[in-house]
Write a protein that holds these residues in place. Sequence first.
Motif, PDB file in Angstrom:
ATOM      1  N   MET A 212       0.841  -1.201   0.000  1.00 18.44           N
ATOM      2  CA  MET A 212       0.000   0.000   0.000  1.00 18.44           C
ATOM      3  C   MET A 212       0.882   1.260   0.000  1.00 18.44           C
ATOM      4  O   MET A 212       0.603   2.217  -0.727  1.00 18.44           O
ATOM      5  CB  MET A 212      -0.954  -0.012   1.201  1.00 18.44           C
ATOM      6  N   ASN A 213       1.928   1.215   0.801  1.00 14.10           N
ATOM      7  CA  ASN A 213       2.845   2.365   0.815  1.00 14.10           C
ATOM      8  C   ASN A 213       3.474   2.567  -0.553  1.00 14.10           C
ATOM      9  O   ASN A 213       3.591   3.704  -1.050  1.00 14.10           O
ATOM     10  CB  ASN A 213       3.950   2.161   1.850  1.00 14.10           C
ATOM     11  N   ARG A 214       3.856   1.461  -1.185  1.00 17.98           N
ATOM     12  CA  ARG A 214       4.513   1.542  -2.492  1.00 17.98           C
ATOM     13  C   ARG A 214       3.565   2.113  -3.554  1.00 17.98           C
ATOM     14  O   ARG A 214       4.005   2.727  -4.521  1.00 17.98           O
ATOM     15  CB  ARG A 214       4.975   0.143  -2.891  1.00 17.98           C
ATOM     16  N   LEU A 215       2.285   1.884  -3.353  1.00 22.43           N
ATOM     17  CA  LEU A 215       1.298   2.433  -4.300  1.00 22.43           C
ATOM     18  C   LEU A 215       0.981   3.899  -3.982  1.00 22.43           C
ATOM     19  O   LEU A 215       0.135   4.506  -4.632  1.00 22.43           O
ATOM     20  CB  LEU A 215       0.017   1.591  -4.262  1.00 22.43           C
ATOM     21  N   GLY A 216       1.661   4.405  -2.958  1.00 21.89           N
ATOM     22  CA  GLY A 216       1.487   5.821  -2.634  1.00 21.89           C
ATOM     23  C   GLY A 216       0.382   6.080  -1.627  1.00 21.89           C
ATOM     24  O   GLY A 216      -0.010   7.221  -1.408  1.00 21.89           O
ATOM     25  N   TYR A 217      -0.111   5.029  -1.011  1.00 20.18           N
ATOM     26  CA  TYR A 217      -1.192   5.204  -0.042  1.00 20.18           C
ATOM     27  C   TYR A 217      -0.590   5.280   1.364  1.00 20.18           C
ATOM     28  O   TYR A 217      -0.096   4.287   1.887  1.00 20.18           O
ATOM     29  CB  TYR A 217      -2.184   4.040  -0.119  1.00 20.18           C
ATOM     30  N   ASP A 218      -0.640   6.446   1.974  1.00 19.79           N
ATOM     31  CA  ASP A 218      -0.080   6.550   3.323  1.00 19.79           C
ATOM     32  C   ASP A 218      -1.173   6.529   4.383  1.00 19.79           C
ATOM     33  O   ASP A 218      -0.887   6.645   5.569  1.00 19.79           O
ATOM     34  CB  ASP A 218       0.837   7.771   3.456  1.00 19.79           C
ATOM     35  N   ARG A 219      -2.404   6.420   3.941  1.00 17.91           N
ATOM     36  CA  ARG A 219      -3.551   6.223   4.849  1.00 17.91           C
ATOM     37  C   ARG A 219      -4.505   5.280   4.143  1.00 17.91           C
ATOM     38  O   ARG A 219      -5.016   5.595   3.072  1.00 17.91           O
ATOM     39  CB  ARG A 219      -4.267   7.566   5.069  1.00 17.91           C
ATOM     40  N   TYR A 220      -4.731   4.115   4.729  1.00 20.10           N
ATOM     41  CA  TYR A 220      -5.557   3.137   4.012  1.00 20.10           C
ATOM     42  C   TYR A 220      -6.230   2.202   5.003  1.00 20.10           C
ATOM     43  O   TYR A 220      -5.905   2.178   6.202  1.00 20.10           O
ATOM     44  CB  TYR A 220      -4.708   2.332   3.010  1.00 20.10           C
ATOM     45  N   LEU A 221      -7.155   1.419   4.445  1.00 18.59           N
ATOM     46  CA  LEU A 221      -7.929   0.461   5.231  1.00 18.59           C
ATOM     47  C   LEU A 221      -7.612  -0.944   4.733  1.00 18.59           C
ATOM     48  O   LEU A 221      -7.010  -1.112   3.665  1.00 18.59           O
ATOM     49  CB  LEU A 221      -9.426   0.746   5.052  1.00 18.59           C
ATOM     50  N   ALA A 222      -8.038  -1.939   5.507  1.00 17.77           N
ATOM     51  CA  ALA A 222      -7.822  -3.325   5.092  1.00 17.77           C
ATOM     52  C   ALA A 222      -9.066  -4.131   5.430  1.00 17.77           C
ATOM     53  O   ALA A 222      -9.720  -3.888   6.448  1.00 17.77           O
ATOM     54  CB  ALA A 222      -6.594  -3.911   5.794  1.00 17.77           C
ATOM     55  N   GLN A 223      -9.359  -5.086   4.555  1.00 15.80           N
ATOM     56  CA  GLN A 223     -10.552  -5.917   4.743  1.00 15.80           C
ATOM     57  C   GLN A 223     -10.169  -7.362   4.500  1.00 15.80           C
ATOM     58  O   GLN A 223      -9.373  -7.663   3.601  1.00 15.80           O
ATOM     59  CB  GLN A 223     -11.630  -5.499   3.727  1.00 15.80           C
ATOM     60  N   GLY A 224     -10.761  -8.277   5.297  1.00 16.83           N
ATOM     61  CA  GLY A 224     -10.457  -9.684   5.044  1.00 16.83           C
ATOM     62  C   GLY A 224     -11.426 -10.643   5.706  1.00 16.83           C
ATOM     63  O   GLY A 224     -12.146 -10.312   6.640  1.00 16.83           O
ATOM     64  N   GLY A 225     -11.432 -11.871   5.146  1.00 13.97           N
ATOM     65  CA  GLY A 225     -12.140 -13.012   5.725  1.00 13.97           C
ATOM     66  C   GLY A 225     -11.200 -14.202   5.652  1.00 13.97           C
ATOM     67  O   GLY A 225     -10.184 -14.156   4.950  1.00 13.97           O
ATOM     68  N   ASP A 226     -11.489 -15.256   6.386  1.00 10.01           N
ATOM     69  CA  ASP A 226     -10.638 -16.445   6.414  1.00 10.01           C
ATOM     70  C   ASP A 226      -9.185 -16.010   6.733  1.00 10.01           C
ATOM     71  O   ASP A 226      -8.986 -15.208   7.628  1.00 10.01           O
ATOM     72  CB  ASP A 226     -10.766 -17.223   5.089  1.00 10.01           C
ATOM     73  N   TRP A 227      -8.175 -16.522   6.028  1.00  8.93           N
ATOM     74  CA  TRP A 227      -6.806 -16.057   6.287  1.00  8.93           C
ATOM     75  C   TRP A 227      -6.713 -14.545   6.162  1.00  8.93           C
ATOM     76  O   TRP A 227      -5.920 -13.900   6.849  1.00  8.93           O
ATOM     77  CB  TRP A 227      -5.812 -16.691   5.302  1.00  8.93           C
ATOM     78  N   GLY A 228      -7.520 -13.996   5.252  1.00 12.28           N
ATOM     79  CA  GLY A 228      -7.512 -12.549   5.083  1.00 12.28           C
ATOM     80  C   GLY A 228      -7.898 -11.835   6.362  1.00 12.28           C
ATOM     81  O   GLY A 228      -7.390 -10.753   6.666  1.00 12.28           O
ATOM     82  N   ALA A 229      -8.797 -12.458   7.139  1.00 14.32           N
ATOM     83  CA  ALA A 229      -9.202 -11.863   8.416  1.00 14.32           C
ATOM     84  C   ALA A 229      -8.029 -11.894   9.395  1.00 14.32           C
ATOM     85  O   ALA A 229      -7.820 -10.946  10.166  1.00 14.32           O
ATOM     86  CB  ALA A 229     -10.395 -12.625   8.995  1.00 14.32           C
TER      87      ALA A 229
END
Lengths: 404, 404
Positions: free
Chosen positions: A170-187
């Motif tokens: 996310m940082n590499r994509l230039g996002y210095d403020r972001y959210l994350a979402q997940g289920g299963d291993w993603g959770a």
Amino acid sequence: MSVTSDAAAIRPFKVETSEADLKDMHARIMHTRWPEKETVADDTQGPTLATMQALAQYWAHDYDWYRCEARMNQYPGYLTEIDGLDFHFLHIKSKHENARPIVICHGWPGSIIEQLKLIEPLTDPTAHGGTAEDAFHVVIPSMPGYGYSGKPTEKGWGPDRIARAYGELMNRLGYDRYLAQGGDWGAIVVDLMGAQEVPGLVGIHTNMAGVVPAEIDNLFQRNVIGAADALHNLPAGLSDEERATCEQLDFTWKHVAYALQMGSRPQTLTGLADSPIFLASWLLDHDPRSMALISRSFAGVPEGLTRDDVLDNVTHFWLTNTGVSAGRLYAENAYSFFGVKGVKLPVAVSVFPDELYQAPKSWAEKAYPNLVHYNKLPKGGHFAAWEQPGYLVDEIRTGLRSVR
Amino acid sequence: MTATAERAALRPFRIEIPDAALADLRARILHTRWPERETVDDESQGPRLATVQELARYWAEEYDWRRCEARLNTYPGYLTEIDGLDIHFLHVRSQHEDALPIVLCHGWPGSVVALLKVIEPLTEPAAHGGRAEDAFHVVVPSMPGYGFSGKPAAPGWGPDHVGRAWAELMQRLGYDRYVAQGGDWGAIVVDLMAAQEVPGLAGIHTNMACVVPAEIDRLFQQNVVGAADALRHLPAGLSEEERAACAQLDFTWKHVTYALQQGSRPQTLTGLADSPVFLAAWLIDLEAKGLALISRAFAGGEEPLTRDDVLDNVTLFWLTNTGVSAARMYAENSFSFFGVKGVRLPVAVSVFPDELYLAPRSWAEQGYPNLVHYHRLPAGGHFPAWEQPASYVDEVRTGLRSLR
């Protein structure tokens, strides 16, 4: 350009499957040697022979991978090297200036395919029942050993490291403020992103909340083969809702043999590379409720998931030969699946009724001291993004509205 | 002849595998699609890619099933229907009329093949370092779902039922006084024959004594994923030998995922029918020492178990398509693997040093109140009839001598 910046480069990637690979897969499906029918009249021994034969029939005769491939290629796909490993990801920017970046984290046996239905509603909410304030820039990475990401050749890629890699992405994509979402291993990954407070992460949304109190988590871990008689040894003072959850955990922990097998002996599962039908039956047999849902689609009762949904995912695993490499994540893991991970950041929780367990609000409040959203949905299960994308999109919008 | 008598008839059976089945097997081996190499430098993730690839090369290029088939056919083989299911068995009578009848019970992933080396020494002891009075009439059945026995189409063939069927078989052969021998599932079967005091059984010999005290058995059953921290919670007052057995049980119970998978979801393992290399990897992924032994054989080592030994067994499973049906034994079972079964009849125990756990004499005396023999051997493991036939034969002769 230095070697380091070369590695950090973001290289466009398109999925291009060779005809030869598809022919080989087709030939293998057609030449499947089958076991005998199960000895029971239900699917308690795993996906039934009839289900698998219907799946094979459809897979060999009607299924079209190039439709799925074209759909994936509609979205900008990239590779970039993080921590020595190539990560594949889709990156879809919203046209809305103030859209919030979000990384959406799949699990097992999931993939980016499971998340495709979310992309347009999240990036373009005004065309999908939302407002401009609901817009997200969406990043969907494939985990190490999954899909078009690289396969680790050494140990060390547990979910905590994946979490750090996603932070770096996310940082590499230039996002210095972001959210994350997940289920299963993603959770588990988003919980561990939260617990590690990876740079720039402002909050998470989970559809499989890791909130089981330590004492109860330990009790069910001791009850994998029923030896702890867990339901008769619950701590005192549980609410009805918590007791109901314990019953779900009891069932779940008695149906994790696939996870234990991949956790201890992933390399033994060579058949995931060699037999498309074995790969399919192994991926279908996640948990009994999910399996019932998936099986129904091959018995002519589509509910949430279509046959193509199911086979898009299985075929993706087959063509990337990632059955074993994906299984290794279980061997890399050192965390409790459902236990508390120590997240202090804001957390939004969605509880789907056919999830492995329904996290009670009381537990969610304890495990996530900064709980900003908690909602029980009327429908849906373990793979919410895949089978109930409408609900999940609503939940992501609503749940994360306050986290900006 | 009545229908009942017809079903109970003993029908001679010869193994005659069609050439086409062997050609198909070879083609599948040659077309194996492989997973990537394991991410460790040892066998802790299962049989290593290099081991399985060498096994596949030897299997496709050098291995000769017809040799094994001819060897099996040198012994009189039969089918007979017991409780609605065809049971295949070898029946080799000693030239000594008053020889003691014995039923040899294989386990998983065993078969009649794993018992062939002991037939002649047991039936003709004088020609094999023994005395005429050591002679046995030998019966070697294949368990339901194994080898050339029938595959159950409905539940109900647990090890207790198998035990009763073996007794019926011995009676049907005219043996009204006999002994039984077993290891692995065979050990559980002979324990259950004895616990049920099946008609005519005079005593048993086991090379996997089921004598773990209930409290300790339960502790390790709770420790499958390590959640009971079992070695720190052992009961007080254990001897050094008992503590050593507990350390082995700890390891064993943490490596039973194949058993849990087969016990909960056998039907999911369709790849055992479809991929010969997966079948081989699954069957050779025994406990660590057994796997190490087999791996050394394929690395060119001079081992008691040869490559042909290993592949005779795997090929028998393949040609009979019994990977899944054999696995169902785990789903049928409701007994503790290593716990006390309540045997009052005479029991002879042999303890091989690389067994899953080394039953201490103290536990054997408690688990088998009529213990007539207890001996620790210097070499051998979980399949002594296969890998240490001479020691095994000595033990069967000596251990059961007092029951003649």
